[in-house]
Design a protein around this motif. Structure first.
Motif, PDB file in Angstrom:
ATOM      1  N   ALA A 142      32.723 -14.008  20.159  1.00 23.89           N
ATOM      2  CA  ALA A 142      32.307 -14.494  18.832  1.00 23.89           C
ATOM      3  C   ALA A 142      32.061 -13.353  17.847  1.00 23.89           C
ATOM      4  CB  ALA A 142      31.051 -15.356  18.956  1.00 23.89           C
ATOM      5  N   SER A 143      31.736 -12.173  18.335  1.00 29.53           N
ATOM      6  CA  SER A 143      31.526 -11.026  17.440  1.00 29.53           C
ATOM      7  C   SER A 143      32.837 -10.468  16.913  1.00 29.53           C
ATOM      8  CB  SER A 143      30.752  -9.920  18.171  1.00 29.53           C
ATOM      9  OG  SER A 143      31.512  -9.423  19.266  1.00 29.53           O
ATOM     10  N   GLU A 144      33.970 -10.900  17.505  1.00 31.97           N
ATOM     11  CA  GLU A 144      35.271 -10.368  17.103  1.00 31.97           C
ATOM     12  C   GLU A 144      36.183 -11.389  16.430  1.00 31.97           C
ATOM     13  OE1 GLU A 144      37.217  -7.472  19.815  1.00 31.97           O
ATOM     14  OE2 GLU A 144      35.661  -8.165  21.214  1.00 31.97           O
ATOM     15  N   TYR A 145      36.096 -12.657  16.861  1.00 39.47           N
ATOM     16  CA  TYR A 145      37.041 -13.669  16.389  1.00 39.47           C
ATOM     17  C   TYR A 145      36.326 -14.971  16.059  1.00 39.47           C
ATOM     18  CZ  TYR A 145      39.769 -10.336  19.092  1.00 39.47           C
ATOM     19  OH  TYR A 145      40.280  -9.178  19.606  1.00 39.47           O
ATOM     20  N   ASP A 146      36.904 -15.721  15.138  1.00 41.63           N
ATOM     21  CA  ASP A 146      36.333 -17.011  14.767  1.00 41.63           C
ATOM     22  C   ASP A 146      37.453 -17.970  14.390  1.00 41.63           C
ATOM     23  OD1 ASP A 146      34.288 -18.897  14.093  1.00 41.63           O
ATOM     24  OD2 ASP A 146      34.550 -18.386  11.983  1.00 41.63           O
ATOM     25  N   LEU A 147      37.171 -19.235  14.559  1.00 39.25           N
ATOM     26  CA  LEU A 147      38.040 -20.310  14.080  1.00 39.25           C
ATOM     27  C   LEU A 147      37.229 -21.071  13.034  1.00 39.25           C
ATOM     28  CD1 LEU A 147      39.580 -21.535  17.462  1.00 39.25           C
ATOM     29  CD2 LEU A 147      40.574 -19.965  15.783  1.00 39.25           C
ATOM     30  N   PRO A 148      37.392 -20.717  11.745  1.00 35.29           N
ATOM     31  CA  PRO A 148      36.500 -21.233  10.711  1.00 35.29           C
ATOM     32  C   PRO A 148      36.592 -22.735  10.460  1.00 35.29           C
ATOM     33  CG  PRO A 148      38.281 -19.973   9.714  1.00 35.29           C
ATOM     34  CD  PRO A 148      38.376 -19.788  11.199  1.00 35.29           C
ATOM     35  N   GLU A 149      37.639 -23.385  10.911  1.00 33.18           N
ATOM     36  CA  GLU A 149      37.768 -24.817  10.662  1.00 33.18           C
ATOM     37  C   GLU A 149      37.122 -25.687  11.742  1.00 33.18           C
ATOM     38  OE1 GLU A 149      42.011 -25.024   9.814  1.00 33.18           O
ATOM     39  OE2 GLU A 149      41.556 -24.953   7.674  1.00 33.18           O
ATOM     40  N   ILE A 150      36.588 -25.061  12.778  1.00 30.23           N
ATOM     41  CA  ILE A 150      35.826 -25.813  13.779  1.00 30.23           C
ATOM     42  C   ILE A 150      34.464 -26.120  13.162  1.00 30.23           C
ATOM     43  CG2 ILE A 150      34.674 -25.713  16.022  1.00 30.23           C
ATOM     44  CD1 ILE A 150      36.955 -24.018  17.053  1.00 30.23           C
ATOM     45  N   PRO A 151      34.033 -27.376  13.179  1.00 26.78           N
ATOM     46  CA  PRO A 151      32.736 -27.729  12.585  1.00 26.78           C
ATOM     47  C   PRO A 151      31.577 -26.950  13.211  1.00 26.78           C
ATOM     48  CG  PRO A 151      34.006 -29.697  13.085  1.00 26.78           C
ATOM     49  CD  PRO A 151      34.746 -28.540  13.704  1.00 26.78           C
ATOM     50  N   GLY A 152      30.562 -26.655  12.402  1.00 25.97           N
ATOM     51  CA  GLY A 152      29.403 -25.889  12.847  1.00 25.97           C
ATOM     52  C   GLY A 152      28.715 -26.486  14.057  1.00 25.97           C
ATOM     53  N   PHE A 153      28.571 -27.814  14.105  1.00 22.71           N
ATOM     54  CA  PHE A 153      27.929 -28.464  15.246  1.00 22.71           C
ATOM     55  C   PHE A 153      28.697 -28.178  16.534  1.00 22.71           C
ATOM     56  CE2 PHE A 153      27.598 -32.074  18.179  1.00 22.71           C
ATOM     57  CZ  PHE A 153      26.239 -32.016  18.458  1.00 22.71           C
ATOM     58  N   VAL A 154      30.003 -28.199  16.459  1.00 22.51           N
ATOM     59  CA  VAL A 154      30.821 -27.924  17.645  1.00 22.51           C
ATOM     60  C   VAL A 154      30.608 -26.473  18.086  1.00 22.51           C
ATOM     61  CG1 VAL A 154      33.187 -27.795  18.535  1.00 22.51           C
ATOM     62  CG2 VAL A 154      32.508 -29.705  17.065  1.00 22.51           C
ATOM     63  N   LYS A 155      30.581 -25.544  17.134  1.00 21.79           N
ATOM     64  CA  LYS A 155      30.379 -24.124  17.468  1.00 21.79           C
ATOM     65  C   LYS A 155      28.985 -23.859  18.029  1.00 21.79           C
ATOM     66  CE  LYS A 155      33.412 -22.152  13.981  1.00 21.79           C
ATOM     67  NZ  LYS A 155      33.459 -21.282  12.803  1.00 21.79           N
ATOM     68  N   LYS A 156      27.994 -24.542  17.489  1.00 21.51           N
ATOM     69  CA  LYS A 156      26.612 -24.250  17.869  1.00 21.51           C
ATOM     70  C   LYS A 156      26.114 -25.060  19.056  1.00 21.51           C
ATOM     71  CE  LYS A 156      25.294 -22.545  13.414  1.00 21.51           C
ATOM     72  NZ  LYS A 156      25.045 -22.884  12.071  1.00 21.51           N
ATOM     73  N   ALA A 157      26.740 -26.193  19.341  1.00 24.95           N
ATOM     74  CA  ALA A 157      26.234 -27.052  20.422  1.00 24.95           C
ATOM     75  C   ALA A 157      27.287 -27.334  21.494  1.00 24.95           C
ATOM     76  CB  ALA A 157      25.709 -28.371  19.845  1.00 24.95           C
ATOM     77  N   ILE A 158      28.438 -27.846  21.095  1.00 32.35           N
ATOM     78  CA  ILE A 158      29.443 -28.292  22.074  1.00 32.35           C
ATOM     79  C   ILE A 158      30.057 -27.106  22.824  1.00 32.35           C
ATOM     80  CG2 ILE A 158      31.616 -29.542  22.396  1.00 32.35           C
ATOM     81  CD1 ILE A 158      29.213 -31.309  21.527  1.00 32.35           C
ATOM     82  N   ILE A 159      30.488 -26.082  22.103  1.00 33.05           N
ATOM     83  CA  ILE A 159      31.129 -24.937  22.768  1.00 33.05           C
ATOM     84  C   ILE A 159      30.142 -24.223  23.692  1.00 33.05           C
ATOM     85  CG2 ILE A 159      32.183 -22.669  22.379  1.00 33.05           C
ATOM     86  CD1 ILE A 159      33.697 -23.973  20.002  1.00 33.05           C
ATOM     87  N   PRO A 160      28.909 -23.916  23.243  1.00 30.75           N
ATOM     88  CA  PRO A 160      27.967 -23.285  24.188  1.00 30.75           C
ATOM     89  C   PRO A 160      27.657 -24.157  25.410  1.00 30.75           C
ATOM     90  CG  PRO A 160      27.207 -22.988  21.931  1.00 30.75           C
ATOM     91  CD  PRO A 160      28.366 -23.940  21.883  1.00 30.75           C
ATOM     92  N   ALA A 161      27.537 -25.470  25.215  1.00 26.25           N
ATOM     93  CA  ALA A 161      27.274 -26.358  26.350  1.00 26.25           C
ATOM     94  C   ALA A 161      28.458 -26.373  27.316  1.00 26.25           C
ATOM     95  CB  ALA A 161      26.964 -27.771  25.862  1.00 26.25           C
ATOM     96  N   THR A 162      29.661 -26.410  26.774  1.00 28.46           N
ATOM     97  CA  THR A 162      30.860 -26.386  27.617  1.00 28.46           C
ATOM     98  C   THR A 162      30.942 -25.066  28.372  1.00 28.46           C
ATOM     99  OG1 THR A 162      31.999 -27.849  26.062  1.00 28.46           O
ATOM    100  CG2 THR A 162      33.385 -26.610  27.609  1.00 28.46           C
ATOM    101  N   TYR A 163      30.623 -23.972  27.683  1.00 28.23           N
ATOM    102  CA  TYR A 163      30.618 -22.648  28.325  1.00 28.23           C
ATOM    103  C   TYR A 163      29.623 -22.620  29.490  1.00 28.23           C
ATOM    104  CZ  TYR A 163      29.479 -17.739  28.987  1.00 28.23           C
ATOM    105  OH  TYR A 163      29.229 -16.518  29.542  1.00 28.23           O
TER     106      TYR A 163
END
Length: 184
Positions: A142-163
């Motif tokens: 995350a410190s190097e790359y981003d996908l800006p069109e992914i909604p914030g909720f998905v980045k902050k909740a869904i992706i970390p939970a999946t990880y």
């Protein structure tokens, strides 16, 4: 991760990248690349926080866009530069294979990251990477790359939970040699 050059990656949707070599430079290594992209195909809107990316069209027609700006197009001999921190995308805007050459600087983790993204796409059989691998890559880098069109909720909740679920299920053994992320 030990990579030998040239290093070739292909995904199931019609993109191929050849990483020719890493060229040492005083202000950061530059990775020299060629890409081949099928008509209508290209990466989603993305950001490299720490790297510049430059592509020169050899054959075909490239469409490209910076987030919030109109679409633009370039043809053979034209060069497109995406400066670090600029959300952008590009695609093959022609009817034949788009062939470009260029570079990414500094190289940092880009060869590993794109190789892992392509492998995750091939695993899912679609443009969307396999969910656990995608979550791993988005979290770790995350410190190097981003996908800006992914909604914030998905980045902050869904992706970390999946990880985290992937860690619990032992889904990341194949990533054990992943390079450390670069911190700005």
């Amino acid at each position: 991760m030990n990579i030998t050059y040239p290093h070739v990656i292909e995904n199931c949707i019609g993109e191929k990248i050849i990483f020719h070599r890493v060229q040492p430079e005083p202000d950061g290594d530059r990775v020299l690349v060629q890409n081949f992209v099928q008509p209508g195909i290209g990466p989603v809107m993305h950001t490299h926080w720490l790297q510049d990316e430059c592509l020169t069209v050899l054959e075909g027609r490239i469409g490209y866009q910076v987030l919030g700006q109109p679409k633009q197009y370039a043809g053979p001999g034209d060069t497109v530069l995406f400066e670090r921190g600029t959300p952008h995308r590009f695609w093959n805007a022609g009817d034949d294979v788009l062939h470009c050459e260029g570079w990414i600087k500094p190289a940092n983790t880009i060869v590993f990251f794109l190789s892992a993204i392509y492998a995750a796409q091939n695993k899912s059989g679609t443009a969307e990477p396999e969910r656990f691998d995608g979550a791993y890559l988005m979290q770790r880098y995350a410190s190097e790359y981003d996908l800006p069109e992914i909604p914030g909720f998905v980045k902050k909740a869904i992706i970390p939970a999946t990880y985290q679920l992937g860690k619990l299920l032992g889904k990341y053994e194949h990533m054990q040699d992943a390079p450390d992320p670069i911190r700005a």
